[in-house]
Design an enzyme around this catalytic site. Structure first.
Site, PDB file in Angstrom:
ATOM      1  N   ASP A 442      42.628  41.882  36.282  1.00  0.00           N
ATOM      2  CA  ASP A 442      41.843  40.648  36.359  1.00  0.00           C
ATOM      3  C   ASP A 442      41.365  40.474  37.796  1.00  0.00           C
ATOM      4  OD1 ASP A 442      41.638  37.868  34.520  1.00  0.00           O
ATOM      5  OD2 ASP A 442      41.311  37.625  36.652  1.00  0.00           O
ATOM      6  N   GLU A 485      35.874  38.903  33.671  1.00  0.00           N
ATOM      7  CA  GLU A 485      36.299  39.786  34.742  1.00  0.00           C
ATOM      8  C   GLU A 485      37.579  40.534  34.395  1.00  0.00           C
ATOM      9  OE1 GLU A 485      37.943  35.660  35.715  1.00  0.00           O
ATOM     10  OE2 GLU A 485      36.265  36.575  34.674  1.00  0.00           O
TER      11      GLU A 485
END
Length: 599
Positions: A442, A485
């Protein structure tokens, strides 16, 4: 306010012509469903006195009611009987249109689009305006489900131009507005949405009015106007419960749960999320069901109920995967049928050309041999061109199927394809009793990058992070973008220590990624959660939950680090849960809900 406010109600006649009763029932199917059911019961009691044509009309209406209540198998069987045995061409057309709707709802998409293609071919021969109106509506609705919003809007406009007597612009306006909303191109709410609601209420089509209100509320939630969405949904909730249309009820419940969650009212959010699960059509994966399970997972996690959160997390992943598979199936079915129709037309054209060649060869005489041969050569050239077109159509179809597996921005596997490949790799690892590991990645503070530097720079950050990861991947590794993301890497034949070392190498690569001049001031780093099958559990959902919790602890430990662990490790974590923290599983958010009212 009365539950029937805005509905044009006609009392059930005490006696009268059976044809009039059938026409009345047909006209109030969605505007006054309670009276519609009463009329069906009365007509069924008098079935012995109906003519054959009236009886088939009654059977059609009964099939419509079965579909309205969610009994799609019985409805399909009865509609096929009407299509096969009724002598009324218009009734057969309407039964086919309703069958298209049911096939779509029942996930038989390729068959649904095939039937729709036949229906649209018959449309020029249908003179009954009500039947044409229904056929255009089914086309618009099914094309919206397949993501063909512009084409669906064009059919909705044809409905607006050909409204039959006794009908209003309500349904055609809904299809046009719903296509606009689902396209995602709306920046502000078009005043036409409120005009559509007013038109439907005035004509007594409260079910369709509430479908438009659901789109308005969903748009308000997307724009951060949750309080306005709650007011709109609550004002009309009693009408939705009265109409007893399961998919609309579940959609209203899920939207209210989301709106209350955004307002921080956890008790109400939980109440409506549970209601959305209970009101959803059984054995179906829908967008409202996915939204509800995702919210219940977040609520339980925020309150520290980790075991309940894990249970809801697994249900959410199953529902969300089922829903996304369903969306992909619709789109793929549309493309396949479209290609098949084009291929059939080309093949028919080729047969016609071959017949011309045979006829010409028979008509050849000695005086026209040279000229005829030239014509034959020309026709053969046309046939070769047709063959080339067929080849290109097939290649286009294969390319489309490949694109359905890729993330459009980064070119790596999308979330659905990653999950499928990861599950297959885990099955192989389990078969040979080999350890496999999952790494969740992440990017840190990515939202800040987007807000500060814009989405164009954010896209560049994502692409450069992917390139940095790919430099450290092996041929058998499964790499994909899970959303936003967040990325995942499934490494077969990999022990926990090796997975942590690989994750650390990738972390350093991302942190040292060179940036271009237009990305001045942008810092790239990532947090990593690592989980392995060393405990003997090869279930992907459990492995994902373990990696998810490890990623959460990496975030809490200051980001830009690698943490290995399992859900059990997370259960004894000394850190309290906060609603503002988003772990990997929080990144998978559902879009606005879909409603498909039966015409």
């Amino acid at each position: 306010m009365s539950l029937l406010a805005g509905t044009a109600i006609a009392a059930v006649p005490a006696s009268g012509d059976r044809s009039h009763l059938i026409q009345l029932a047909d006209s109030i199917k969605t505007s006054n469903h309670v009276q519609f059911v009463q009329l069906l019961e009365r007509l069924d009691r008098d079935a012995a006195s109906l003519s054959p044509e009236q009886l088939w009309c009654l059977r059609y209406l009964e099939a419509w009611q079965m579909a309205y209540g969610g009994d799609y198998d019985s409805a399909s069987s009865l509609l096929n009987t009407v299509i096969a045995q009724s002598t009324n061409a218009t009734l057969r057309f309407r039964a086919t249109a309703t069958l298209v709707d049911i096939l779509g709802i029942g996930h038989r998409y390729e068959e649904a689009f095939g039937r729709l293609s036949q229906l649209l071919d018959q449309l020029p021969q249908i003179t009954n305006k009500r039947a044409r109106f229904q056929g255009l509506g089914e086309a618009a609705q099914l094309l919206i489900a397949a993501g063909q919003y512009d084409l669906a809007s064009s059919y909705a406009e044809q409905m607006l131009d050909n409204i039959p007597a006794g009908e209003s612009a309500c349904k055609s306006m809904y299809f046009k507005l719903h296509a606009e909303f689902r396209s995602g191109r709306m920046q502000v709410l078009d005043p036409a949405f409120q005009t559509g609601v007013d038109t439907c209420v005035k004509s007594g089509e409260n079910l369709v009015a509430n479908a438009i209100r659901a789109d308005i509320a969903s748009f308000d939630i997307q724009q951060g106007r949750s309080a306005h969405a709650i007011a709109l949904l609550q004002t009309n909730y009693a009408y939705v419960l009265r109409d007893q249309y399961p998919s609309l009820t579940s959609q209203f419940d899920a939207l209210q749960a989301q709106a209350y969650w955004d307002q921080g009212e956890i008790t109400h959010a939980r109440k409506f999320a549970v209601a959305a699960v209970d009101s959803a059509i059984k054995s179906e994966y829908t967008e409202p069901l996915s939204m509800a399970y995702e919210l219940l997972f977040r609520i339980e996690k925020q309150q520290g109920n980790f075991r309940a959160a894990l249970a809801y997390h697994e249900k959410y992943l199953a529902a969300d995967k089922g829903y996304l598979n369903d969306v992909s199936a619709k789109t793929l079915a549309y493309q396949i049928v479209k290609q098949q129709v084009q291929a059939n037309k080309v093949e028919v054209d080729a047969l016609n050309k071959q017949n011309q060649i045979l006829q010409l060869q028979r008509a050849l005489d000695h005086k026209a041999v040279e000229a005829s041969r030239l014509y034959i050569i020309l026709l053969l050239t046309v046939l070769a061109s047709i063959g080339l077109l067929l080849y290109r159509l097939k290649r286009s179809q294969l390319r489309f199927m490949g694109l359905a597996r890729q993330d459009s921005l980064t070119g790596i596997s999308n979330r659905k394809h990653f999950v499928d490949e990861a599950e297959q790799a885990l099955r192989q690892a389990k078969r040979f009793t080999r350890c496999a590991s999952l790494i969740l990645i992440d990017l840190d503070h990515f939202k800040l990058v987007n807000d500060t530097h814009g989405h164009a720079v954010g896209d560049q950050v994502l692409k450069r992070a992917v390139v940095a990861c790919q430099k450290h991947l092996h041929a058998r590794d499964v790499f994909g973008r899970l959303g936003g993301e967040e990325f995942g890497i499934l490494i077969p034949h990999c022990e926990p220590e090796q997975a942590s070392d690989r994750a650390e190498q990738i972390r350093i690569a991302i942190a040292s990624t060179p940036l271009s001049e237009d990305m001045h001031g942008v810092m790239i780093s990532a947090s990593f959660g690592v989980a392995s099958t060393d405990s003997g559990n090869y279930e992907f959902l459990r492995l994902l939950a373990d990696a998810d919790h490890a990623l959460y602890r990496a975030k809490r430990n200051g980001r830009n680090c690698v943490v290995s662990g399992s859900v059990t490790d997370g259960l004894v974590s000394p850190y309290p849960m906060e609603s503002s923290e988003q772990t990997a599983s929080d990144k998978v958010l559902s879009a606005s809900a879909r409603i498909e009212p039966v015409n």
